[in-house]
Every structure is written in structure tokens, then in C-alpha cells.
Design a protein around this motif. Structure first.
Motif, mmCIF file in Angstrom:
data_model
loop_
_atom_site.group_PDB
_atom_site.id
_atom_site.type_symbol
_atom_site.label_atom_id
_atom_site.label_comp_id
_atom_site.label_asym_id
_atom_site.label_seq_id
_atom_site.Cartn_x
_atom_site.Cartn_y
_atom_site.Cartn_z
ATOM 1 N N VAL A 127 0.827 -1.210 0.000
ATOM 2 C CA VAL A 127 0.000 0.000 0.000
ATOM 3 C C VAL A 127 0.864 1.263 0.000
ATOM 4 N N VAL A 176 1.304 6.775 4.279
ATOM 5 C CA VAL A 176 0.150 6.585 3.385
ATOM 6 C C VAL A 176 -0.732 7.832 3.371
ATOM 7 N N SER A 180 -1.322 10.254 -0.089
ATOM 8 C CA SER A 180 -2.609 9.962 -0.735
ATOM 9 C C SER A 180 -3.661 10.898 -0.150
ATOM 10 N N VAL A 182 -6.440 9.797 1.416
ATOM 11 C CA VAL A 182 -7.184 9.167 2.503
ATOM 12 C C VAL A 182 -6.851 9.856 3.826
ATOM 13 N N PHE A 187 -8.184 5.701 7.290
ATOM 14 C CA PHE A 187 -7.195 4.642 7.096
ATOM 15 C C PHE A 187 -7.112 3.746 8.325
ATOM 16 N N LEU A 215 -7.221 6.362 -1.490
ATOM 17 C CA LEU A 215 -5.914 5.701 -1.485
ATOM 18 C C LEU A 215 -5.227 5.825 -2.847
#
Length: 249
Positions: A127, A176, A180, A182, A187, A215
Motif C-alpha cells: 500500500v 500513506v 494519498s 485518505v 485509514f 488511497l
């Protein structure tokens, strides 16, 4: 599995008297065809497949991506003037957290345009790698599994072990959410969700859902990914200063 950045040496000839057989032989030995040849494209294609192998060597029957193979390729793609963009294709079950984060960090800090495409799966530590590029795609049928960081093997049951695990997990969450759209709240909700995975906690996200959650940027395939990368390359060139120090028009 991997492409080589080596150029044919003077005097390297195949049995038909043509130069450049050395690099073609190496590419074929690594499981690739000779189309396209590196000197014929301005895009470097890098694959993250199987399991991301870290400091511990996995059994030979496992399909793995070794981070010590990936990192030199990223360095070579960054400094090679003929390479103008990086296309990263993922079909991975995850693997070593620190090795995966190292790869993701290098991709995110490249000066050249980067695009990722998730095919099949971009699970676990895949991811952060998937979201590390300038723009990301996921195939409609591809999936991404989001779950808490796990430790395998013998661990010492003391508070320091759990603090280390928590800090490592925070590194993944921060990376992450930074790379991104998100939110951290969403998340974490996906990461700690119960009932979605058999005998485990977490969430299995399918193509369109990954885009909906923020994402991944867009659902698409190889055509869209290359088209977007070429668009980013053209934009990057436009913003580059010319030798006189002025922006190229």
C-alpha cells in the motif's frame, strides 16, 4: 523480473555480428523479452511482485522482490539522463515493512515523474509503495489489503516490543496519509476493521473502493498509466530551466 540499466559495450557482438547482445542476453536471463530495449524508451518499468524480501532471505520457491535489487535501479533511473519517467507495476502480497518503506521513500523522493499501477494485488506494505508515486492507478479487479503491522518469529513480551510495533505502524500510517488523499481516521478505520478478513482484522479494498477512499487516484490499466506518465514527463520538461536559466516554453 528486473530491467538492467547497462548499455551495450563497444565490441559486444552476437553471432550475427550485431552489437549489444550482452545486454539482451542479460534481459532474457532475467525473464524479459527484448522489447522494448532500454535505449528505445524514455520510461523505466519497475516491477514489485510476489513478496517484498527484506533482511531475511525467503525460501527459493517463493516469488520475491529483493529490495537490494530495487534500490540500485531507482538510483540508476534517477541519474540516467535518458530515463525521463518511472512506471512502477505492483502485484505483491506485501512483506518486510522496513524494506517496503525504504522502497516507498525512494520512489516518493525521485525528481522525475512517477506513476504506479496496481495489478492483481497491492497488499500490506504494498500500500505505501502504491501511493508513493506522483499518480497512482489500480485495475478494476485488483485488491489492496490494509491491516495492522505484524511481527513474525520469536518476540520478547515486554512493553518496549509493543512500543516498537506501534511506532512502526505509525510510520506506515503517516506515509500513506501524506502521499494519498485518505484521511488518517479513515485509514485507521480500514486497518482495524473487524469481520472483513477471515481470522484477522483489517479490510480488503477492491479497485473502485480504493479510489473512493482516496488511497489511489484512478481506476485504470497500462494504457492509462503510460499516457499519464507521458503527460507528467511533458509537464516536467516544460517546467525545467534551460541552460540560460529560463523556464522552457
Amino acid at each position: 523480473m528486473f530491467q538492467s540499466n547497462e548499455q551495450p559495450q563497444e565490441g559486444d557482438q552476437n553471432k550475427d555480428g550485431q552489437k549489444g547482445s550482452g545486454i539482451l542476453d542479460k534481459i532474457q536471463q532475467l525473464g524479459q523479452t527484448n522489447v522494448p530495449q532500454m535505449e528505445q524508451t524514455n520510461i523505466h518499468c519497475l516491477t514489485i511482485i510476489g513478496q517484498v524480501e527484506g533482511h531475511m532471505q525467503l525460501p527459493p520457491q517463493n516469488k520475491t522482490t529483493k529490495y537490494e535489487h530495487i534500490i540500485p535501479q531507482l538510483v540508476a533511473a534517477e541519474q540516467n539522463q535518458k530515463i525521463e519517467g518511472l512506471l512502477l507495476i505492483l502485484n505483491t502480497v506485501g512483506g518486510d515493512v522496513e524494506a517496503g518503506l525504504a522502497i516507498a521513500e525512494m520512489i516518493s523522493t525521485m525528481s522525475k515523474p512517477t506513476v504506479t499501477l496496481v495489478l492483481g494485488g497491492g497488499h500490506s506494505i504494498g500500500v505505501p509503495i502504491a501511493v508513493a508515486s506522483n499518480y497512482s492507478y489500480i485495475a478494476e479487479t485488483a485488491t489492496m489489503t490494509i491491516h495492522p503491522v505484524r511481527l513474525t518469529g520469536l518476540v520478547i513480551g515486554v512493553p518496549q516490543t509493543f512500543e516498537y510495533l506501534d511506532k512502526m505502524q505509525e510510520r506506515v500510517i503517516n506515509f500513506v496519509t501524506k502521499h494519498s488523499s485518505v484521511s488518517e481516521e479513515k485509514f485507521k478505520e480500514l486497518m482495524f476493521s473487524k469481520g472483513n478478513l477471515t481470522r484477522d482484522i483489517g479490510t480488503n479494498v477492491v479497485g473502485t473502493d480504493a479510489v473512493q477512499y482516496g488511497l489511489i487516484n484512478e481506476v485504470g490499466g497500462i494504457g492509462q498509466a503510460i499516457s499519464k506518465l507521458n503527460e507528467l514527463i511533458a509537464e516536467h520538461k516544460k517546467n525545467q530551466p534551460d541552460p540560460q536559466g529560463e523556464l522552457m516554453q
